[in-house]
Design an enzyme around this catalytic site. Structure first.
Site, PDB file in Angstrom:
ATOM      1  N   HIS A 262      39.621  44.272  37.373  1.00 20.15           N
ATOM      2  CA  HIS A 262      40.920  43.836  37.892  1.00 20.15           C
ATOM      3  C   HIS A 262      40.741  42.869  39.064  1.00 20.15           C
ATOM      4  O   HIS A 262      41.326  43.048  40.141  1.00 20.15           O
ATOM      5  CB  HIS A 262      41.771  45.041  38.304  1.00 20.15           C
ATOM      6  CG  HIS A 262      43.244  44.759  38.284  1.00 20.15           C
ATOM      7  ND1 HIS A 262      44.187  45.718  38.003  1.00 20.15           N
ATOM      8  CD2 HIS A 262      43.953  43.617  38.507  1.00 20.15           C
ATOM      9  CE1 HIS A 262      45.406  45.193  38.073  1.00 20.15           C
ATOM     10  NE2 HIS A 262      45.283  43.919  38.382  1.00 20.15           N
TER      11      HIS A 262
ATOM     12  N   ARG B 179      48.315  43.583  32.629  1.00 22.09           N
ATOM     13  CA  ARG B 179      48.348  45.015  32.907  1.00 22.09           C
ATOM     14  C   ARG B 179      47.716  45.753  31.731  1.00 22.09           C
ATOM     15  O   ARG B 179      48.050  45.508  30.568  1.00 22.09           O
ATOM     16  CB  ARG B 179      49.792  45.504  33.112  1.00 22.09           C
ATOM     17  CG  ARG B 179      50.359  45.168  34.490  1.00 22.09           C
ATOM     18  CD  ARG B 179      49.648  45.921  35.597  1.00 22.09           C
ATOM     19  NE  ARG B 179      50.181  45.686  36.920  1.00 22.09           N
ATOM     20  CZ  ARG B 179      49.722  44.776  37.766  1.00 22.09           C
ATOM     21  NH1 ARG B 179      48.736  43.990  37.405  1.00 22.09           N
ATOM     22  NH2 ARG B 179      50.242  44.673  38.973  1.00 22.09           N
TER      23      ARG B 179
ATOM     24  N   GLU C 165      42.474  52.712  35.172  1.00 19.74           N
ATOM     25  CA  GLU C 165      41.431  52.033  35.942  1.00 19.74           C
ATOM     26  C   GLU C 165      40.714  52.973  36.907  1.00 19.74           C
ATOM     27  O   GLU C 165      39.959  52.521  37.766  1.00 19.74           O
ATOM     28  CB  GLU C 165      42.039  50.825  36.663  1.00 19.74           C
ATOM     29  CG  GLU C 165      42.555  49.782  35.667  1.00 19.74           C
ATOM     30  CD  GLU C 165      43.181  48.550  36.296  1.00 19.74           C
ATOM     31  OE1 GLU C 165      43.295  48.505  37.545  1.00 19.74           O
ATOM     32  OE2 GLU C 165      43.565  47.637  35.537  1.00 19.74           O
TER      33      GLU C 165
END
Length: 310
Positions: A284, A228, A257
């Site tokens: 990601h 994370r 993000e």
């Protein structure tokens, strides 16, 4: 049971659930307001991370028996309220653990061997061998923070590289074996040449990696983060790279993000980070393979079936 799927999933999940006798509504484009209007009619929800499972939404889900999370992270789910309501929660970390482990190893090897930099230069007609001299993984000490599904799978992938693997997990004990040595966090900080983060996002891990924490490592190291982004900020990464505390970083996740929602400080710090040749980014996608896309379905459906088979 009546099950609502509110995110994009591999299409096999609908058939798999229907074969177990469930009535499935596949609505990957559904909005939050539409979920709030409809959720009372459903016994189960299958989600990714688009819509937070907060108290406002869960209070509308008056018949909810379970939530299936197609992935590993649970930070957008009100876990305390689920316990209060006795709603079961299933997640599918086993479905993408292999993908995450392979991605972490791939990113590390690319960083060590200047693959991204060298590729860009050769395409421009630059033949710089000395400037792209790499490092070998053999003989290094790899620290793993968090030894759940992802950390364990990463350690397994490292077994053929001739490295020493140290793992720390605050909530697990007696997991050491021939692949990994179980240690305290202080020992990781003394010995690690490489640190790979595999912890969930919690109040405890959010911004855990401050500059002070990184400075307490005994020697400069390379950082891998496929967990994370919020565990370390752009500003901290830049400061640590500037000071030589970090030798480089593989970042599949970021503190924010959504580029369009960067604060002015985040924008400045990200641009500085993005200009570095010893930082490798990906969007990601560590657990986002064609194979894991389907594996996640199998894991979820198996858990749902086992929980309600009586």
């Amino acid at each position: 049971m009546k099950i609502l799927i509110i995110d994009e999933m591999h299409p096999s999940i609908v058939e798999m659930l229907e074969m177990d006798g469930h009535q499935v509504t596949y609505s990957p484009k559904i909005t939050r307001s539409e979920i709030l209007e409809q959720v009372a009619a459903y016994d189960g929800l299958i989600i990714r991370s688009k819509t937070p499972m907060d108290r406002e939404l869960l209070e509308k889900a008056i018949n909810l028996k379970f939530i299936g999370r197609a992935g590993a992270g649970l930070d957008q789910i009100d876990l305390d309220y689920l316990v209060e309501r006795r709603v079961k929660l299933f997640h599918a970390a086993k479905g993408n653990r292999d993908a995450v482990a392979e991605h972490a190893v791939g990113g590390l090897l690319a960083l060590f061997n200047n693959i991204i930099k060298a590729d860009g230069e050769v395409r421009k007609g630059i033949w710089d061998r000395e400037g792209n001299r790499g490092h070998e993984l053999m003989g290094k000490t790899v620290g793993i923070m968090g030894y759940g599904n992802m950390g364990k799978s990463f350690a397994k992938r490292l077994s053929g590289f001739g490295v020493k693997v140290l793992a720390y997990d605050k909530y697990k004990l007696e997991f050491g074996n021939e692949l990994v040595q179980e240690v305290m966090w202080e020992k990781v900080k003394v010995e690690a040449d490489i640190l790979s983060i595999h912890v969930p996002l919690t109040p405890e891990t959010r911004n855990f990696f401050t500059l002070d924490e990184l400075e307490s490592f005994a020697k400069p190291f390379w950082l891998i983060n496929t967990a994370r982004g919020e565990v370390i900020s752009f500003a901290t990464l830049n400061a640590a790279l500037d000071r030589g505390i970090l030798r480089g970083a593989v970042l599949d996740v970021m503190e924010n993000e959504k580029f369009q929602k960067f604060s002015p400080e985040q924008k400045t710090e990200f641009e500085k980070l993005a200009a570095r040749s010893n930082v490798i980014f990906s969007p990601h996608v560590a657990g986002w393979t064609f194979e894991s896309y389907e594996k996640i379905n199998k894991v979820l459906v198996k858990k749902i079936k086992k929980a309600f088979e009586d």
